[in-house]
Motif scaffolding. Structure first.
Motif, mmCIF file in Angstrom:
data_model
loop_
_atom_site.group_PDB
_atom_site.id
_atom_site.type_symbol
_atom_site.label_atom_id
_atom_site.label_comp_id
_atom_site.label_asym_id
_atom_site.label_seq_id
_atom_site.Cartn_x
_atom_site.Cartn_y
_atom_site.Cartn_z
ATOM 1 N N ALA A 247 28.112 22.608 59.652
ATOM 2 C CA ALA A 247 27.904 23.198 58.329
ATOM 3 C C ALA A 247 28.035 22.114 57.266
ATOM 4 C CB ALA A 247 28.925 24.308 58.068
ATOM 5 N N LEU A 248 27.236 22.224 56.208
ATOM 6 C CA LEU A 248 27.281 21.294 55.083
ATOM 7 C C LEU A 248 27.636 22.072 53.827
ATOM 8 C CD1 LEU A 248 24.016 19.244 55.804
ATOM 9 C CD2 LEU A 248 26.331 18.786 56.599
ATOM 10 N N PHE A 249 28.567 21.518 53.043
ATOM 11 C CA PHE A 249 29.051 22.201 51.841
ATOM 12 C C PHE A 249 28.742 21.391 50.590
ATOM 13 C CE2 PHE A 249 31.460 24.212 55.142
ATOM 14 C CZ PHE A 249 31.672 25.510 54.701
ATOM 15 N N LEU A 250 28.388 22.107 49.526
ATOM 16 C CA LEU A 250 28.259 21.535 48.191
ATOM 17 C C LEU A 250 29.195 22.306 47.286
ATOM 18 C CD1 LEU A 250 25.195 21.472 49.573
ATOM 19 C CD2 LEU A 250 24.647 20.394 47.392
ATOM 20 N N LEU A 251 29.907 21.584 46.423
ATOM 21 C CA LEU A 251 30.919 22.182 45.567
ATOM 22 C C LEU A 251 30.667 21.842 44.112
ATOM 23 C CD1 LEU A 251 34.030 21.080 47.673
ATOM 24 C CD2 LEU A 251 32.808 23.261 47.853
ATOM 25 N N ASP A 252 31.007 22.767 43.230
ATOM 26 C CA ASP A 252 30.863 22.501 41.801
ATOM 27 C C ASP A 252 31.720 21.322 41.360
ATOM 28 O OD1 ASP A 252 29.067 24.541 41.500
ATOM 29 O OD2 ASP A 252 30.411 25.885 40.394
ATOM 30 N N GLU A 253 32.889 21.152 41.993
ATOM 31 C CA GLU A 253 33.796 20.081 41.569
ATOM 32 C C GLU A 253 33.464 18.722 42.174
ATOM 33 O OE1 GLU A 253 36.394 22.264 44.754
ATOM 34 O OE2 GLU A 253 34.740 22.749 43.390
ATOM 35 N N GLU A 254 32.425 18.660 43.019
ATOM 36 C CA GLU A 254 32.018 17.402 43.652
ATOM 37 C C GLU A 254 30.532 17.167 43.376
ATOM 38 O OE1 GLU A 254 33.816 15.214 44.990
ATOM 39 O OE2 GLU A 254 35.682 16.168 45.604
ATOM 40 N N PRO A 255 30.176 16.679 42.183
ATOM 41 C CA PRO A 255 28.761 16.536 41.815
ATOM 42 C C PRO A 255 27.954 15.715 42.818
ATOM 43 C CG PRO A 255 30.164 16.183 39.906
ATOM 44 C CD PRO A 255 31.078 16.253 41.093
ATOM 45 N N GLY A 256 26.882 16.321 43.304
ATOM 46 C CA GLY A 256 25.944 15.629 44.166
ATOM 47 C C GLY A 256 26.462 15.238 45.528
ATOM 48 N N THR A 257 27.616 15.744 45.935
ATOM 49 C CA THR A 257 28.230 15.352 47.198
ATOM 50 C C THR A 257 28.007 16.423 48.253
ATOM 51 O OG1 THR A 257 29.941 14.102 46.045
ATOM 52 C CG2 THR A 257 30.387 14.678 48.337
ATOM 53 N N VAL A 258 27.631 15.996 49.455
ATOM 54 C CA VAL A 258 27.469 16.893 50.591
ATOM 55 C C VAL A 258 28.614 16.623 51.563
ATOM 56 C CG1 VAL A 258 25.972 17.613 52.486
ATOM 57 C CG2 VAL A 258 24.965 16.904 50.310
ATOM 58 N N ILE A 259 29.382 17.665 51.861
ATOM 59 C CA ILE A 259 30.564 17.525 52.712
ATOM 60 C C ILE A 259 30.315 18.252 54.033
ATOM 61 C CG2 ILE A 259 33.056 17.869 52.895
ATOM 62 C CD1 ILE A 259 33.110 18.065 49.822
ATOM 63 N N PRO A 260 30.261 17.534 55.159
ATOM 64 C CA PRO A 260 29.994 18.178 56.445
ATOM 65 C C PRO A 260 31.282 18.635 57.145
ATOM 66 C CG PRO A 260 29.876 15.799 56.681
ATOM 67 C CD PRO A 260 30.232 16.067 55.245
ATOM 68 N N VAL A 261 31.195 19.770 57.813
ATOM 69 C CA VAL A 261 32.288 20.279 58.636
ATOM 70 C C VAL A 261 31.754 20.444 60.057
ATOM 71 C CG1 VAL A 261 33.822 22.246 59.077
ATOM 72 C CG2 VAL A 261 33.472 21.427 56.735
ATOM 73 N N GLY A 262 32.486 19.861 61.004
ATOM 74 C CA GLY A 262 31.983 19.773 62.371
ATOM 75 C C GLY A 262 32.043 21.066 63.155
ATOM 76 N N ARG A 263 31.344 21.039 64.261
ATOM 77 C CA ARG A 263 31.280 22.186 65.167
ATOM 78 C C ARG A 263 32.402 22.046 66.189
ATOM 79 N NH1 ARG A 263 27.583 25.918 66.132
ATOM 80 N NH2 ARG A 263 27.428 26.890 68.190
ATOM 81 N N GLY A 264 33.320 22.994 66.147
ATOM 82 C CA GLY A 264 34.424 22.992 67.098
ATOM 83 C C GLY A 264 34.571 24.369 67.698
ATOM 84 N N ALA A 265 35.820 24.808 67.862
ATOM 85 C CA ALA A 265 36.048 26.107 68.490
ATOM 86 C C ALA A 265 35.868 27.269 67.515
ATOM 87 C CB ALA A 265 37.451 26.144 69.092
ATOM 88 N N ALA A 266 36.120 27.024 66.220
ATOM 89 C CA ALA A 266 36.128 28.127 65.261
ATOM 90 C C ALA A 266 34.807 28.334 64.540
ATOM 91 C CB ALA A 266 37.246 27.913 64.239
ATOM 92 N N LEU A 267 34.151 27.231 64.147
ATOM 93 C CA LEU A 267 32.957 27.358 63.320
ATOM 94 C C LEU A 267 31.848 28.190 63.964
ATOM 95 C CD1 LEU A 267 31.752 26.461 60.563
ATOM 96 C CD2 LEU A 267 30.682 24.568 61.794
ATOM 97 N N PRO A 268 31.541 28.021 65.265
ATOM 98 C CA PRO A 268 30.447 28.818 65.835
ATOM 99 C C PRO A 268 30.639 30.321 65.668
ATOM 100 C CG PRO A 268 31.045 27.041 67.322
ATOM 101 C CD PRO A 268 32.074 27.050 66.240
ATOM 102 N N GLY A 269 31.873 30.792 65.840
ATOM 103 C CA GLY A 269 32.117 32.221 65.686
ATOM 104 C C GLY A 269 31.918 32.690 64.256
ATOM 105 N N LEU A 270 32.354 31.878 63.308
ATOM 106 C CA LEU A 270 32.155 32.228 61.903
ATOM 107 C C LEU A 270 30.675 32.307 61.566
ATOM 108 C CD1 LEU A 270 33.066 32.702 58.996
ATOM 109 C CD2 LEU A 270 33.241 30.221 58.725
ATOM 110 N N LEU A 271 29.915 31.304 62.011
ATOM 111 C CA LEU A 271 28.480 31.294 61.708
ATOM 112 C C LEU A 271 27.777 32.479 62.350
ATOM 113 C CD1 LEU A 271 27.647 27.482 62.065
ATOM 114 C CD2 LEU A 271 28.301 28.769 60.014
ATOM 115 N N ALA A 272 28.168 32.832 63.576
ATOM 116 C CA ALA A 272 27.562 33.987 64.238
ATOM 117 C C ALA A 272 27.885 35.272 63.485
ATOM 118 C CB ALA A 272 28.052 34.079 65.681
ATOM 119 N N ALA A 273 29.124 35.376 62.999
ATOM 120 C CA ALA A 273 29.506 36.578 62.261
ATOM 121 C C ALA A 273 28.743 36.679 60.935
ATOM 122 C CB ALA A 273 31.016 36.566 62.000
ATOM 123 N N LEU A 274 28.588 35.551 60.246
ATOM 124 C CA LEU A 274 27.843 35.554 58.994
ATOM 125 C C LEU A 274 26.377 35.887 59.230
ATOM 126 C CD1 LEU A 274 29.389 32.396 57.280
ATOM 127 C CD2 LEU A 274 29.806 34.799 56.670
#
Length: 282
Positions: A247-274
């Motif tokens: 997953a890649l995140f963009l935040l109002d407090e981080e202008p123009g910055t893309v912050i990646p979060v890796g795929r581990g044990a938790a993220l796949p379940g969250l993405l499937a639920a969303l």
């Protein structure tokens, strides 16, 4: 171009100064709309002073015979969807909305276009009429805020492979490790992601699985036979993710910055639920 938009093959013929030379079109539906307009479908409709009808709208952007910018809203979203599909395949398709389907014509464009109609003056806002709304205008590229953040997320979603290949594994933050048994898939450990803004976004995204947000806050589109691309928004943050990847995140407090979060044990379940909560395009 952002989600819901496709470049047209050129301008239609002009019968007079009031005829619209069509340049592009976008969908404004619960499952597909320009994120620059709002965090969700009702907010995007409100930005154009429209009622958030479930069937949605088509947005046709063009110039009149004097070169003025106009955004024409039509109630026949399927007609615009057909045109976009044809243009995406490199086919010619004449988009000429029936006057009976026109909801309103708004001065200006909600975003910049890289094309202009031939044979007319350069794109400009029409002369204001008394009592007319202020012309629509794209967000200021020189500043950073919610519209720019959402526009950036839409661009990443449209160009996922390009952005993904730029990331080194060392840049990817861990996703929080194993999910507690029986817990929501998005219950990521508070100290697992170093950035507090990303922790907040993950917590709010996980909360969507318990209290579904307004339509369009979670959007899902085809990525491959086994995966979907997700666009998720919340107060001050946007997420782009592939259900089979990170997953890649963009935040109002981080202008123009893309912050990646890796795929581990938790993220796949969250993405499937969303993805299960998203309204999928028909």
């Amino acid at each position: 171009m952002s989600d819901g938009e496709a470049a047209g093959p050129g301008a239609d013929g002009v019968a007079g100064d009031d005829a619209l030379l069509v340049l592009t079109a976008m969908l404004l539906t619960p499952s597909r709309f320009p994120g620059v307009l709002g965090d969700d479908y009702p907010a995007a409709c409100a930005a154009l002073t429209l009622e958030p009808y479930e069937e949605g709208y088509g947005l046709v952007l063009g110039q009149d015979g004097r070169g003025a910018r106009w955004t024409v809203v039509i109630e026949d979203a399927s007609q615009v969807a057909v045109a976009i599909a044809a243009w995406d395949c490199g086919m010619e398709h004449d988009l000429s909305p029936d006057e009976r389907s026109v909801v309103c014509a708004l001065p200006g464009w909600p975003m910049d276009l890289a094309v202009a109609a031939p044979g007319v003056p350069a794109p400009h806002d029409p002369e204001p009429d008394e009592g007319a709304p202020e012309p629509l205008s794209p967000p200021d590229a020189g500043t950073w805020g919610p519209p720019q953040r959402r526009l950036g997320a839409d661009e990443i979603a449209a160009q996922w492979p390009v952005w993904r290949e730029q990331l080194d594994d060392a840049q990817v933050l861990p996703d929080g490790g194993e999910t507690p048994e029986g817990g929501v898939a998005g219950e990521l450990a508070a100290d697992a992601v170093r950035h507090p803004g990303v922790r907040r976004a993950l917590t709010e995204a996980a909360a969507y699985t318990k209290a579904p947000p307004p339509p369009g806050r979670i959007r899902s589109s085809y990525a491959s036979a086994e995966a979907r691309t997700l666009r998720v928004d919340g107060p001050g943050w946007s997420m782009v993710a592939r259900t089979d990847d990170i997953a890649l995140f963009l935040l109002d407090e981080e202008p123009g910055t893309v912050i990646p979060v890796g795929r581990g044990a938790a993220l796949p379940g969250l993405l499937a639920a969303l993805d299960g909560l998203a309204v999928h395009p028909s």
